[in-house]
Design a protein around this motif. Structure first.
Motif, PDB file in Angstrom:
ATOM      1  N   PHE A  51       0.860  -1.188   0.000  1.00  0.00           N
ATOM      2  CA  PHE A  51       0.000   0.000   0.000  1.00  0.00           C
ATOM      3  C   PHE A  51       0.892   1.233   0.000  1.00  0.00           C
ATOM      4  O   PHE A  51       2.126   1.119   0.055  1.00  0.00           O
ATOM      5  N   GLU A  52       0.282   2.402  -0.063  1.00  0.00           N
ATOM      6  CA  GLU A  52       1.023   3.655  -0.033  1.00  0.00           C
ATOM      7  C   GLU A  52       0.659   4.436   1.217  1.00  0.00           C
ATOM      8  O   GLU A  52      -0.489   4.401   1.670  1.00  0.00           O
TER       9      GLU A  52
ATOM     10  N   GLU B  79      -7.126   9.772   6.089  1.00  0.00           N
ATOM     11  CA  GLU B  79      -7.917   9.035   5.108  1.00  0.00           C
ATOM     12  C   GLU B  79      -7.398   7.610   5.023  1.00  0.00           C
ATOM     13  O   GLU B  79      -6.217   7.349   5.277  1.00  0.00           O
ATOM     14  N   GLY B  80      -8.268   6.673   4.616  1.00  0.00           N
ATOM     15  CA  GLY B  80      -7.872   5.283   4.465  1.00  0.00           C
ATOM     16  C   GLY B  80      -8.302   4.435   5.644  1.00  0.00           C
ATOM     17  O   GLY B  80      -8.757   4.945   6.674  1.00  0.00           O
ATOM     18  N   GLU B  81      -8.162   3.130   5.483  1.00  0.00           N
ATOM     19  CA  GLU B  81      -8.585   2.179   6.511  1.00  0.00           C
ATOM     20  C   GLU B  81      -7.391   1.427   7.075  1.00  0.00           C
ATOM     21  O   GLU B  81      -6.744   0.656   6.366  1.00  0.00           O
ATOM     22  N   PRO B  82      -7.079   1.622   8.338  1.00  0.00           N
ATOM     23  CA  PRO B  82      -5.948   0.906   8.952  1.00  0.00           C
ATOM     24  C   PRO B  82      -6.235  -0.585   9.120  1.00  0.00           C
ATOM     25  O   PRO B  82      -7.387  -0.991   9.284  1.00  0.00           O
ATOM     26  N   ASP B  83      -5.187  -1.361   9.077  1.00  0.00           N
ATOM     27  CA  ASP B  83      -5.233  -2.779   9.437  1.00  0.00           C
ATOM     28  C   ASP B  83      -4.483  -2.900  10.758  1.00  0.00           C
ATOM     29  O   ASP B  83      -3.271  -3.038  10.792  1.00  0.00           O
ATOM     30  N   HIS B  84      -5.211  -2.809  11.860  1.00  0.00           N
ATOM     31  CA  HIS B  84      -4.593  -2.720  13.181  1.00  0.00           C
ATOM     32  C   HIS B  84      -3.976  -4.053  13.588  1.00  0.00           C
ATOM     33  O   HIS B  84      -4.657  -5.080  13.625  1.00  0.00           O
ATOM     34  N   ARG B  85      -2.687  -4.021  13.946  1.00  0.00           N
ATOM     35  CA  ARG B  85      -1.990  -5.216  14.419  1.00  0.00           C
ATOM     36  C   ARG B  85      -1.247  -4.935  15.722  1.00  0.00           C
ATOM     37  O   ARG B  85      -0.330  -5.659  16.092  1.00  0.00           O
ATOM     38  N   ASP B  86      -1.652  -3.879  16.379  1.00  0.00           N
ATOM     39  CA  ASP B  86      -0.971  -3.447  17.593  1.00  0.00           C
ATOM     40  C   ASP B  86      -1.730  -3.894  18.828  1.00  0.00           C
ATOM     41  O   ASP B  86      -2.864  -4.374  18.751  1.00  0.00           O
ATOM     42  N   ASP B  87      -1.086  -3.712  19.984  1.00  0.00           N
ATOM     43  CA  ASP B  87      -1.694  -3.993  21.280  1.00  0.00           C
ATOM     44  C   ASP B  87      -1.721  -2.747  22.160  1.00  0.00           C
ATOM     45  O   ASP B  87      -1.885  -2.854  23.376  1.00  0.00           O
ATOM     46  N   CYS B  88      -1.553  -1.563  21.550  1.00  0.00           N
ATOM     47  CA  CYS B  88      -1.539  -0.348  22.372  1.00  0.00           C
ATOM     48  C   CYS B  88      -2.829   0.454  22.251  1.00  0.00           C
ATOM     49  O   CYS B  88      -3.218   1.136  23.203  1.00  0.00           O
ATOM     50  N   LEU B  89      -3.505   0.402  21.110  1.00  0.00           N
ATOM     51  CA  LEU B  89      -4.767   1.111  20.969  1.00  0.00           C
ATOM     52  C   LEU B  89      -5.903   0.262  21.526  1.00  0.00           C
ATOM     53  O   LEU B  89      -5.894  -0.963  21.405  1.00  0.00           O
TER      54      LEU B  89
ATOM     55  N   GLN C 130      -6.368   6.465  14.092  1.00  0.00           N
ATOM     56  CA  GLN C 130      -5.007   6.347  14.586  1.00  0.00           C
ATOM     57  C   GLN C 130      -4.410   5.044  14.077  1.00  0.00           C
ATOM     58  O   GLN C 130      -5.134   4.095  13.783  1.00  0.00           O
ATOM     59  N   ILE C 131      -3.077   5.009  13.999  1.00  0.00           N
ATOM     60  CA  ILE C 131      -2.407   3.781  13.580  1.00  0.00           C
ATOM     61  C   ILE C 131      -1.029   3.705  14.228  1.00  0.00           C
ATOM     62  O   ILE C 131      -0.336   4.722  14.366  1.00  0.00           O
ATOM     63  N   ALA C 132      -0.655   2.518  14.693  1.00  0.00           N
ATOM     64  CA  ALA C 132       0.685   2.277  15.241  1.00  0.00           C
ATOM     65  C   ALA C 132       1.605   1.951  14.060  1.00  0.00           C
ATOM     66  O   ALA C 132       1.515   0.884  13.462  1.00  0.00           O
TER      67      ALA C 132
ATOM     68  N   ARG D  82      -0.765  -2.026   9.339  1.00  0.00           N
ATOM     69  CA  ARG D  82      -0.697  -1.782   7.911  1.00  0.00           C
ATOM     70  C   ARG D  82      -2.007  -1.149   7.437  1.00  0.00           C
ATOM     71  O   ARG D  82      -2.693  -0.515   8.239  1.00  0.00           O
ATOM     72  N   ALA D  83      -2.359  -1.316   6.173  1.00  0.00           N
ATOM     73  CA  ALA D  83      -3.570  -0.694   5.626  1.00  0.00           C
ATOM     74  C   ALA D  83      -4.420  -1.723   4.910  1.00  0.00           C
ATOM     75  O   ALA D  83      -3.911  -2.614   4.227  1.00  0.00           O
ATOM     76  N   ARG D  84      -5.737  -1.600   5.054  1.00  0.00           N
ATOM     77  CA  ARG D  84      -6.670  -2.395   4.280  1.00  0.00           C
ATOM     78  C   ARG D  84      -6.988  -1.697   2.957  1.00  0.00           C
ATOM     79  O   ARG D  84      -7.389  -2.344   1.987  1.00  0.00           O
ATOM     80  N   SER D  85      -6.824  -0.386   2.948  1.00  0.00           N
ATOM     81  CA  SER D  85      -7.031   0.395   1.724  1.00  0.00           C
ATOM     82  C   SER D  85      -5.710   0.499   0.965  1.00  0.00           C
ATOM     83  O   SER D  85      -4.642   0.192   1.503  1.00  0.00           O
ATOM     84  N   SER D  86      -5.772   0.946  -0.288  1.00  0.00           N
ATOM     85  CA  SER D  86      -4.554   1.045  -1.101  1.00  0.00           C
ATOM     86  C   SER D  86      -3.661   2.192  -0.674  1.00  0.00           C
ATOM     87  O   SER D  86      -2.479   2.226  -1.009  1.00  0.00           O
ATOM     88  N   ARG D  87      -4.236   3.152   0.058  1.00  0.00           N
ATOM     89  CA  ARG D  87      -3.439   4.285   0.532  1.00  0.00           C
ATOM     90  C   ARG D  87      -3.942   4.748   1.896  1.00  0.00           C
ATOM     91  O   ARG D  87      -5.145   4.765   2.152  1.00  0.00           O
ATOM     92  N   LEU D  88      -3.019   5.135   2.731  1.00  0.00           N
ATOM     93  CA  LEU D  88      -3.318   5.779   4.014  1.00  0.00           C
ATOM     94  C   LEU D  88      -2.738   7.181   3.997  1.00  0.00           C
ATOM     95  O   LEU D  88      -1.576   7.368   3.629  1.00  0.00           O
TER      96      LEU D  88
END
Length: 317
Positions: A232-233, A279-289, A299-301, A306-312
């Motif tokens: 993604f970008e 803008e965009g949809e995060p792919d959350h893989r963290d344990d802090c939020l 928000q994103i760690a 990472r991202a579910r959308s093609s761009r964040l």
């Protein structure tokens, strides 16, 4: 980041070492709320977050407890083997991701193992306020329970319930009984191994809404979904766009391109690298939020997610 001097060290257990840190010039340290942590750069240059476990009102020194990890990459082992009174370390100012709810009438603190550290600071603060609280402490044995002697001698000793040497099933049964009848104005705080905290959250959720159950991790959950990463970008609010390929994190890509980004744990547990998502949809893989923060999607760690959308599109705080 600033320099501190180790003035005292002692072994709480065979695997947990306590360090007392002061400013070299004797000046007061920054006050901190219970549950806060600091980033500590050890003798090998590795930076890791550690909960502050002393009385929060004590600005003369910070106290941390370090568990020697068998799979350590050099951080905890160095603090065990290469620190003594007089050793100088670099630390960051206290930061809080795990705090006491100001509107709670009652507080239940539930700790296992090294998870006692942030909850010990909370117990100090709650006792100082005259608040209603109970500290439940689970450990395999008294010898493996850090701060066991301190808790027995503390001013809030009568509020401490010890679950030592009971075994997994008996400990769970005891906690289930305690957490079954919680009042609606109660908040629960838990820290310890992943499975332990998951169980506490599961049982507490039968009586309380999710936003009244709080937890903190010391290590990332390695059991998370390991789906194939898609490229993604990431676009900064200043207009720059960078491709993030599979196997590389947002943080790594930004750093490689000279974008200043503060990081610490690199495992998604400390929250240092959290960015605002425009803008965009995060792919959350963290344990802090929190689950609520992840659902909001703003928000994103950057070190693990990472991202579910093609761009964040993100904004540096």
């Amino acid at each position: 980041m600033f320099t501190v001097t180790v003035t005292d060290t002692h072994d709480e257990t065979d695997s947990i070492k306590v360090l007392r840190l002061v400013r070299p010039d004797g000046a007061a340290l920054v006050p901190y709320p219970a549950g806060a942590h600091i980033d500590v750069t050890g003798p090998t240059g590795i930076t890791r977050p550690y909960s502050l476990c002393g009385p929060p009102h004590d600005t003369g020194a910070y106290t941390i407890a370090v568990k020697r990890e068998t799979n350590s990459r050099g951080g905890s082992q160095a603090l065990h083997d290469k620190t003594e009174p007089g050793t100088r370390l670099t630390i960051g100012a206290p930061r809080q991701l795990f705090g006491l709810a100001p509107d709670a009438a009652r507080h239940h603190l539930v700790a296992a193992g090294i998870g006692i550290t942030p909850l010990l600071a909370m117990a100090y603060e709650l006792h100082g306020r005259g608040a209603e609280f109970t500290l439940h402490y689970v450990a395999r044995s008294p010898e493996e329970a850090a701060f066991a002697a301190l808790l027995e001698e503390s001013a809030f000793a009568e509020r401490v319930v010890r679950h030592f040497g009971l075994g997994r099933q008996s400990s769970r049964a005891a906690l289930a009984t305690v957490l079954a009848g919680l009042g609606e104005d109660t908040h629960v705080y838990t820290c310890g191994p992943h499975d332990f905290m998951a169980y506490v959250r599961e049982v507490a959720a039968r009586a309380l809404p999710e936003d009244q159950i709080h937890s903190e991790l010391f290590q990332a959950d390695t059991r998370q979904d390991t789906a194939v990463d898609a490229p993604f970008e990431v676009e900064l609010d200043t207009g720059e766009v960078y491709p993030v390929p599979p196997g590389r994190s947002i943080a790594e890509v930004l750093e490689e391109n000279g974008v200043p980004l503060e990081t610490s744990c690199r495992e998604g547990i400390c929250g240092t690298c959290v960015l605002r998502v425009i803008e965009g949809e995060p792919d959350h893989r963290d344990d802090c939020l929190s689950a609520k923060e992840k659902a909001a999607g703003d928000q994103i760690a950057a070190c693990v997610s990472r991202a579910r959308s093609s761009r964040l599109v993100v904004e540096l705080w």
